[in-house]
Design an enzyme around this catalytic site. Structure first.
Site, PDB file in Angstrom:
ATOM      1  N   GLY A  99       0.827  -1.197   0.000  1.00  0.00           N
ATOM      2  CA  GLY A  99       0.000   0.000   0.000  1.00  0.00           C
ATOM      3  C   GLY A  99       0.857   1.241   0.000  1.00  0.00           C
ATOM      4  CD  GLU A 100       0.927   4.539  -3.919  1.00  0.00           C
ATOM      5  OE1 GLU A 100       2.029   5.114  -3.965  1.00  0.00           O
ATOM      6  OE2 GLU A 100       0.287   4.218  -4.938  1.00  0.00           O
ATOM      7  N   GLY A 101       0.660   5.810   0.908  1.00  0.00           N
ATOM      8  CA  GLY A 101      -0.071   6.934   1.454  1.00  0.00           C
ATOM      9  C   GLY A 101       0.852   8.116   1.625  1.00  0.00           C
ATOM     10  N   GLY A 102       0.471   9.046   2.513  1.00  0.00           N
ATOM     11  CA  GLY A 102       1.269  10.243   2.726  1.00  0.00           C
ATOM     12  C   GLY A 102       2.659   9.944   3.239  1.00  0.00           C
ATOM     13  CG  PHE A 103       3.233   6.169   5.099  1.00  0.00           C
ATOM     14  CD1 PHE A 103       3.870   5.202   4.357  1.00  0.00           C
ATOM     15  CD2 PHE A 103       1.891   6.011   5.382  1.00  0.00           C
ATOM     16  CE1 PHE A 103       3.188   4.089   3.900  1.00  0.00           C
ATOM     17  CE2 PHE A 103       1.199   4.902   4.933  1.00  0.00           C
ATOM     18  CZ  PHE A 103       1.847   3.944   4.192  1.00  0.00           C
ATOM     19  N   GLY A 104       4.573   7.424   2.310  1.00  0.00           N
ATOM     20  CA  GLY A 104       5.397   6.752   1.329  1.00  0.00           C
ATOM     21  C   GLY A 104       4.764   5.421   0.965  1.00  0.00           C
ATOM     22  CB  VAL A 114       3.743  -0.501   3.520  1.00  0.00           C
ATOM     23  CG1 VAL A 114       4.031  -1.754   4.345  1.00  0.00           C
ATOM     24  CG2 VAL A 114       3.585   0.697   4.433  1.00  0.00           C
ATOM     25  CE  LYS A 123       5.186   4.523   8.153  1.00  0.00           C
ATOM     26  NZ  LYS A 123       4.577   4.756   9.477  1.00  0.00           N
ATOM     27  CG  ASP A 147      -3.385   8.434  14.095  1.00  0.00           C
ATOM     28  OD1 ASP A 147      -4.472   8.995  13.860  1.00  0.00           O
ATOM     29  OD2 ASP A 147      -2.591   8.109  13.201  1.00  0.00           O
TER      30      ASP A 147
END
Length: 424
Positions: free
Chosen positions: A99-104, A106, A127, A222
């Protein structure tokens, strides 16, 4: 939502071990943890070392950061080289992308016992942080410091890290069942049974209880379904400690900080004042209980305006046994305990109280949830769920069409499987 370069979380597989991107609420921004945040002992077992977050975070030299981390953690965490992590993920192959998101991104990887002395062969989740993204070096460091020192069966295990030049990576145990969010809201996923939902709620509660029960409490900040990961037996483990913060010290009743979090989960007093306490986590836990109970997202912009906020929509249903039937996830098709659902609803109502002092503490929450495990008064067999000649699956579909069942007064009982809300 604020404008940002962050991408929404995009799961690539149901078996996804991921740490979701943070959706930043209006006027939410990253805060700078104070020196005292990470320099005090938190719990006797395991105890926090006197590791100065601010000292590490201001050092741009990766070699010095690695030296400090090695001195602090020793063999508790492995210091990986970037070339090694490229090897275990086949150069961060798209075939291994979780997956991917604002962090970069995985990626799934595999390590063998020859990579490091004492490291067992296993699947891992790697990650790779985007240093220029919303979650950069400071969040990477916060996660290393917290998960490097906190060990509990209901916290995801951090195996190691990589700090090389401008690259920041984290290596976790692989969680084969992925996130709770995927199981509750992914369109093609099989609905979680009632007993499994209870098990997950109890495990997540024990993780929070461990954090809150420390000598110097840790506020998770969170808590949400995407940060609850599941192992092969559906044991819940909390992940992503990039926003975690030490609780108030001395005579202080709260920590004052800039507000960060996700729409629908953040406690109202925290959003309004920036005052953070363990009761802020309790509110978020109550929201997740409602998600487990209803199969609806905490915030869903695809629904009618009066149903978009789960807490606001659910509250009128939580104290009425008759109306509660309209709230329970239709995909359960009556296979849930009537008394258990009622008790969970009342517990959730307490947790999302507007008054923090009225919210229960985690030990009481765990005791209540564990008492529901033995209940077998299934709604479908006790006349509390409409029975049709067709299967339970078709019965759930009946509700999914939004029809009104005579005598129930249930409207808009739609199966919740909407797409993730994206930052605008």
């Amino acid at each position: 939502m604020e404008d940002s370069k962050s991408k929404p979380w995009i799961p690539f597989t149901a078996n996804c071990c991921s740490v979701e991107d943070h959706s930043i609420c209006r006027n939410f921004s990253r805060c700078k943890p104070s020196r005292s945040d990470f320099s005090k002992n938190v719990a006797p077992l395991p105890s926090f070392r006197r590791l100065l977050f601010s000292d590490l975070s201001t050092r741009s030299n990766s070699t010095r950061i690695n030296e400090d981390l090695q001195q602090s953690f020793g063999q508790d965490l492995y210091d990986f080289q970037l070339s090694e992590l490229r090897g275990v993920t086949q150069n961060f192959s798209s075939n291994f992308l979780l997956g991917e998101g604002g962090f970069g991104t995985v990626h799934k990887g595999y390590v063998d016992d020859s990579l490091r002395p004492g490291l067992k062969a296993q699947a891992v989740a790697v990650k790779l942080l985007d240093i220029e993204g919303l979650q950069g070096h400071r969040e990477w460091l916060a996660e290393v410091i917290f998960l490097g020192q906190l060990r509990h069966p209901n916290l995801v295990k951090l195996i190691g890290y990589c700090c090389e030049d401008e690259e920041r990576l984290l290596v976790y145990e692989f969680m084969p069942r992925g996130s709770l969010e995927n199981h509750l809201f992914k369109r093609l996923s099989v609905s979680l049974p009632w007993c499994t939902r209870l098990k997950i709620a109890i495990g997540a509660a024990k993780g929070l209880a461990f954090l809150h029960g420390a000598e110097k409490p840790v506020i998770y900040r969170d808590f949400k379904t995407s940060n609850i990961l599941l192992d092969s037996d559906f044991n819940a483990k909390l992940s992503d400690f990039g926003l975690a913060k030490m609780g108030p010290e001395g005579s202080n009743t709260h920590v004052t900080t800039r507000v960060m979090g996700t729409y629908g989960y953040a406690a109202p007093e925290y959003v309004n004042t920036g005052h953070l306490t363990t009761k802020s986590d309790i509110y978020s836990f109550g929201v997740v209980l409602l998600e487990l109970l209803t199969g609806r997202r905490a915030m869903d912009k695809t629904r009618p305006k009066d149903e978009q906020n789960l807490v606001d929509w659910a509250k009128p249903y939580l104290t009425s046994t008759r109306r509660l039937r309209c709230l329970v996830d239709p995909r359960l098709a009556g296979q849930y305990s009537v008394k258990g659902a009622k008790e969970m609803a009342l517990l959730a109502l307490q947790c999302v109280s507007l008054q923090p002092r009225d919210r229960p503490k985690m030990p009481a929450i765990i005791e209540t949830l564990e008492s529901l495990q033995h209940l077998r008064d299934m709604a479908v067999t006790s006349g509390q769920w409409p029975v049709s000649p067709k299967s339970g699956k078709n019965n759930a579909a009946y509700y999914a069409k939004g029809r009104k069942e005579s005598g129930f007064g249930c409207k808009n009982s739609v199966v919740a499987a909407s797409p993730r809300i994206k930052s605008k």
